[in-house]
Design an enzyme around this catalytic site. Structure first.
Site, PDB file in Angstrom:
ATOM      1  N   GLU A 108       0.835  -1.212   0.000  1.00  0.00           N
ATOM      2  CA  GLU A 108       0.000   0.000   0.000  1.00  0.00           C
ATOM      3  C   GLU A 108       0.867   1.260   0.000  1.00  0.00           C
ATOM      4  OE1 GLU A 108      -3.193  -1.061  -0.637  1.00  0.00           O
ATOM      5  OE2 GLU A 108      -3.027   1.050  -1.139  1.00  0.00           O
TER       6      GLU A 108
HETATM    7  C1  LIG Z   1       1.985  -9.934   0.575  1.00  0.00           C
HETATM    8  C2  LIG Z   1       1.850  -8.838  -0.443  1.00  0.00           C
HETATM    9  C3  LIG Z   1       0.594  -8.431  -0.852  1.00  0.00           C
HETATM   10  C4  LIG Z   1       0.463  -7.433  -1.820  1.00  0.00           C
HETATM   11  N1  LIG Z   1      -0.784  -7.110  -2.295  1.00  0.00           N
HETATM   12  C5  LIG Z   1      -0.881  -6.295  -3.374  1.00  0.00           C
HETATM   13  C6  LIG Z   1      -2.136  -6.100  -4.035  1.00  0.00           C
HETATM   14  O1  LIG Z   1      -3.164  -6.632  -3.611  1.00  0.00           O
HETATM   15  N2  LIG Z   1      -2.164  -5.325  -5.147  1.00  0.00           N
HETATM   16  C7  LIG Z   1      -1.049  -4.726  -5.657  1.00  0.00           C
HETATM   17  O2  LIG Z   1      -1.147  -4.046  -6.666  1.00  0.00           O
HETATM   18  N3  LIG Z   1       0.159  -4.875  -5.044  1.00  0.00           N
HETATM   19  C8  LIG Z   1       0.270  -5.642  -3.931  1.00  0.00           C
HETATM   20  N4  LIG Z   1       1.481  -5.837  -3.327  1.00  0.00           N
HETATM   21  C9  LIG Z   1       2.649  -5.140  -3.854  1.00  0.00           C
HETATM   22  C10 LIG Z   1       3.153  -4.019  -2.929  1.00  0.00           C
HETATM   23  O3  LIG Z   1       2.247  -2.964  -2.927  1.00  0.00           O
HETATM   24  C11 LIG Z   1       4.566  -3.627  -3.391  1.00  0.00           C
HETATM   25  O4  LIG Z   1       5.427  -4.700  -3.054  1.00  0.00           O
HETATM   26  C12 LIG Z   1       5.039  -2.335  -2.785  1.00  0.00           C
HETATM   27  O5  LIG Z   1       4.295  -1.244  -3.267  1.00  0.00           O
HETATM   28  C13 LIG Z   1       6.524  -2.048  -3.055  1.00  0.00           C
HETATM   29  O6  LIG Z   1       6.844  -2.245  -4.400  1.00  0.00           O
HETATM   30  P1  LIG Z   1       8.093  -3.177  -4.769  1.00  0.00           P
HETATM   31  O7  LIG Z   1       7.917  -4.460  -4.045  1.00  0.00           O
HETATM   32  O8  LIG Z   1       8.248  -3.212  -6.226  1.00  0.00           O
HETATM   33  O9  LIG Z   1       9.342  -2.466  -4.108  1.00  0.00           O
HETATM   34  P2  LIG Z   1      10.229  -1.331  -4.813  1.00  0.00           P
HETATM   35  O10 LIG Z   1       9.358  -0.279  -5.376  1.00  0.00           O
HETATM   36  O11 LIG Z   1      11.210  -1.969  -5.690  1.00  0.00           O
HETATM   37  O12 LIG Z   1      10.969  -0.715  -3.531  1.00  0.00           O
HETATM   38  C14 LIG Z   1      12.148  -1.278  -2.956  1.00  0.00           C
HETATM   39  C15 LIG Z   1      12.657  -0.289  -1.890  1.00  0.00           C
HETATM   40  O13 LIG Z   1      13.017   0.943  -2.520  1.00  0.00           O
HETATM   41  C16 LIG Z   1      12.308   2.024  -1.936  1.00  0.00           C
HETATM   42  N5  LIG Z   1      11.970   2.982  -2.989  1.00  0.00           N
HETATM   43  C17 LIG Z   1      11.392   2.725  -4.181  1.00  0.00           C
HETATM   44  N6  LIG Z   1      11.232   3.866  -4.869  1.00  0.00           N
HETATM   45  C18 LIG Z   1      11.696   4.860  -4.103  1.00  0.00           C
HETATM   46  C19 LIG Z   1      11.805   6.271  -4.250  1.00  0.00           C
HETATM   47  N7  LIG Z   1      11.381   6.890  -5.368  1.00  0.00           N
HETATM   48  N8  LIG Z   1      12.350   6.984  -3.245  1.00  0.00           N
HETATM   49  C20 LIG Z   1      12.760   6.370  -2.107  1.00  0.00           C
HETATM   50  N9  LIG Z   1      12.681   5.058  -1.905  1.00  0.00           N
HETATM   51  C21 LIG Z   1      12.157   4.307  -2.886  1.00  0.00           C
HETATM   52  C22 LIG Z   1      11.085   1.409  -1.290  1.00  0.00           C
HETATM   53  O14 LIG Z   1      10.605   2.194  -0.205  1.00  0.00           O
HETATM   54  C23 LIG Z   1      11.625   0.053  -0.831  1.00  0.00           C
HETATM   55  O15 LIG Z   1      12.252   0.178   0.418  1.00  0.00           O
HETATM   56  C24 LIG Z   1       1.623  -6.809  -2.336  1.00  0.00           C
HETATM   57  C25 LIG Z   1       2.889  -7.206  -1.896  1.00  0.00           C
HETATM   58  C26 LIG Z   1       3.015  -8.217  -0.980  1.00  0.00           C
HETATM   59  C27 LIG Z   1       4.397  -8.660  -0.577  1.00  0.00           C
END
Ligand SMILES: Cc1cc2nc3c(=O)[nH]c(=O)nc-3n(C[C@H](O)[C@H](O)[C@H](O)COP(=O)(O)OP(=O)(O)OC[C@H]3O[C@@H](n4cnc5c(N)ncnc54)[C@H](O)[C@@H]3O)c2cc1C
Length: 602
Positions: A442
């Site tokens: 989220e």
């Molecule tokens: C159990 C689970 C349920 C989920 N359910 C849903 C769902 O129902 N629907 C859905 O759409 N998604 C869902 N997600 C996805 C979730 O919302 C994402 O994993 C989350 O938004 C982070 O994206 P990412 O994993 O690609 O991490 P990334 O975006 O790759 O981030 C990696 C790290 O980099 C940091 N970071 C990234 N960009 C920046 C920036 N510009 N500035 C500073 N820091 C940054 C982040 O804070 C994080 O610490 C789910 C994930 C899990 C694990």
């Protein structure tokens, strides 16, 4: 040892928060919420709490142990889940806060927030299905056409169908603008959707007869980034003319993830259009998908914040029970030759007070944030706008602070158990594992901090922050007038408000000069907000408890405990805000004085 301490919904404290922080009386005087009078709310929350204790709670551990089964035909939830969910639908709980015109009960978000807390605490994994459905309801209420509301919204509100939120793709996580799922108009008002979404919660399961996927996708020739994203309804089963689920749409769950926690919540890889394209229906306007998605995400962000509160309370209840039955060591200064219950030891008391006071503070924040939304809907003109702005400012704080603290509180609960905390049989480690996702999804908490600094504190040129600071300062004056008992709260709250005010000025000035400087301190800055707003709302609860005691309430044990937890929080946690100033104002340069190679060379 058996799994101990069945979850008890904290109805009394939820009602206290609703009355004294959530402005329940004022809300029930508005036309919109006239039916949500305090007496009705008491009976709704008692009934809801009982339901969660009896139906969702007892199958929480089973879900954790058994998990899910994937096959090409779908995802099987644990045997106990389907009947429990059916009872939830039968009781009509899904529509508690939903639009009355489409079958909902129209209760305030603040009341819903407390009900949601009970649901998540009872069963965090199962609660993900109603949770995502709530987001879909919120979105369609705002952006759906009348026909979409008739066909989909009604069924979502009854809970017969569940909803999902499909944002994430392998290359598009925090950066939703990188979304590459395609939507091609068919000339008949429908769109063909193709692409892969990952991590989709309850993207597939066997508890409901249909699933309404809300999917972000990009039209041909759409502008790059978030400006070119549109939102679509993609039903798992196409809906017949009589409103029933018919043929299968071209969307499949191709696998599910193995996770650290929430084992019974399917986290699905969804494939759209393997056989030519899934049929989708546009929600809102083309290229306006992010606006619609934000409607969904704002309610979901508060809900995820509540996961922090809920899982903390579930873990705290277990830790408190254990502390009263586990004997180790002698009581300092005691006469008994018997080993003491560990609750007698100062360090265990510290852990319990840390947990309990933070749960009260987080619960109050969630209620206040939700009540601000209610007032923005129930009032008119400037007043409505001002409450809407407060809700906007607080949403990233509720999401990030409550979930970070949620991990700390559930971890502390494990600590209270000693070695048994690390053993699954105790049941407490499940809450710790389950809570760890909440700071991530989220919008990660890092992204929430950027939202606070980049978008929220600048609302009305800083006027919204100033209004809230004024409200806090008014509470200090009330505390000053309340006498010695609350003097330490008055003093420390006043100092903490000063810290918040000064760091806000620094962030605004530094941010104008160089956003990188401001963003380097965004996370500790958000933490200061959480500590101070939490402390302010604890102070207001202490004032309310004191005034009920002075008015002769017979509930002295509970009310006195509210004053003590507020004092503990003010004396031991509010001063921590000052300790974060250096981290907020440290600036970016030190973070970049080492390059990536140097970071790797330890
Ligand atoms: C159990 C689970 C349920 C989920 N359910 C849903 C769902 O129902 N629907 C859905 O759409 N998604 C869902 N997600 C996805 C979730 O919302 C994402 O994993 C989350 O938004 C982070 O994206 P990412 O994993 O690609 O991490 P990334 O975006 O790759 O981030 C990696 C790290 O980099 C940091 N970071 C990234 N960009 C920046 C920036 N510009 N500035 C500073 N820091 C940054 C982040 O804070 C994080 O610490 C789910 C994930 C899990 C694990």
């Amino acid at each position: 040892m058996s799994r101990m301490a069945d979850y008890r919904a904290p109805v009394k404290d939820a009602l206290f928060a609703l009355r004294h922080i959530g402005m329940l009386d004022e809300l029930s005087k508005t036309e919109r919420y006239a039916h949500a009078d305090p007496e009705t709310v008491v009976s709704v929350l008692e009934e809801y709490g009982r339901f969660m204790q009896e139906v969702f709670g007892p199958i929480n551990a089973v879900g954790d142990q058994v998990g899910l089964k994937w096959s090409p035909d779908g995802v099987e939830t644990p045997d106990e889940f389907k009947p429990a969910y059916a009872k939830f639908v039968e009781a009509g709980w899904q529509g508690l806060n939903a639009d009355v015109d489409f079958g909902g009960a129209g209760f305030p978000e603040s009341v819903f927030a407390m009900a949601t807390e009970f649901q998540i605490a009872a069963n965090g994994a199962l609660s993900m299905a109603p949770g995502l459905t709530t987001g879909a309801i919120e979105c369609l209420q705002h952006w759906g056409t009348e026909e979409q509301k008739e066909v989909y919204l009604r069924k979502l509100i009854t809970g017969e169908w569940t909803g999902t939120m499909n944002l994430t793709e392998p290359q598009a996580g925090s950066d939703v603008g990188l979304c590459s799922t395609k939507a091609v108009p068919q000339g008949d008002g429908t769109y063909k959707i193709t692409g892969t979404k990952i991590f989709i919660s309850f993207g597939e399961h066997d508890m409901a007869e249909n699933i309404v996927h809300l999917v972000l996708a990009r039209l041909p020739e759409a502008p790059p980034g978030t400006k070119g994203i549109s939102l679509f309804i993609v039903p798992k089963f196409m809906v017949d003319a009589d409103g029933a689920p018919g043929t299968r749409n071209d969307v499949r769950c191709v696998s599910i993830e193995h996770k650290m926690g929430i084992h019974a919540s399917p986290t699905c890889v969804m494939s759209y259009g393997d056989d030519g394209g899934a049929i989708g229906y546009l929600v809102g306007e083309e290229n306006q998908g992010m606006r619609a998605m934000f409607t969904m995400m704002n309610s979901a962000r508060i809900e995820v914040g509540i996961q922090g509160v809920a899982m903390s309370d579930a873990a705290y209840q277990k830790a408190l029970a254990y502390a009263q039955e586990r004997r180790q060591g002698r009581e300092i200064g005691g006469d008994s030759k018997e080993p003491a219950f560990i609750i007698a030891h100062p360090d265990v008391r510290r852990m319990l007070l840390f947990m309990r006071s933070h749960i009260e503070a987080m619960r109050a924040l969630a209620v206040y944030n939700a009540a601000a939304i209610d007032l923005s809907r129930a009032l008119d003109g400037d007043e409505a706008e001002a409450w809407g702005e407060i809700a906007e400012l607080l949403t990233p704080i509720t999401k990030a602070w409550c979930t970070d603290v949620g991990v700390e509180v559930t971890s502390t609960a494990v600590q209270v158990f000693g070695g048994m905390g690390y053993i699954e049989e105790s049941g407490v480690s499940q809450h710790f594992r389950d809570s760890r996702i909440a700071p991530i999804y989220e919008g990660t908490n890092g992204i929430q901090a950027m939202d606070l600094v980049g978008r929220k504190i600048g609302l009305r040129m800083g006027g919204v922050v100033n209004d809230l600071l004024d409200r806090m300062t008014a509470t200090v004056a009330e505390l000053d007038a309340a006498g010695d008992e609350l003097a330490s709260i008055a003093r420390n709250l006043s100092d903490a408000i000063e810290v918040l005010s000064e760091t806000t000025s620094w962030i605004m000035t530094a941010g104008l000069a160089d956003p990188k400087e401001a963003l380097a301190g965004a996370t500790p800055y958000l933490r200061i907000w959480g500590i101070v707003v939490g402390g302010w709302l604890m102070a207001r609860q202490a004032l309310a408890a004191r005034s009920e005691l002075d008015a002769g309430s017979s509930d002295t044990a509970y009310l006195e405990s509210k004053v003590v937890t507020a004092r503990y929080y003010a004396e031991q946690h509010l001063p921590q805000a000052g300790g974060l100033v250096a981290a907020v104002q440290g600036g970016a340069s030190v973070l970049y004085d080492v390059d990536a190679a140097q970071l790797a060379s330890l």
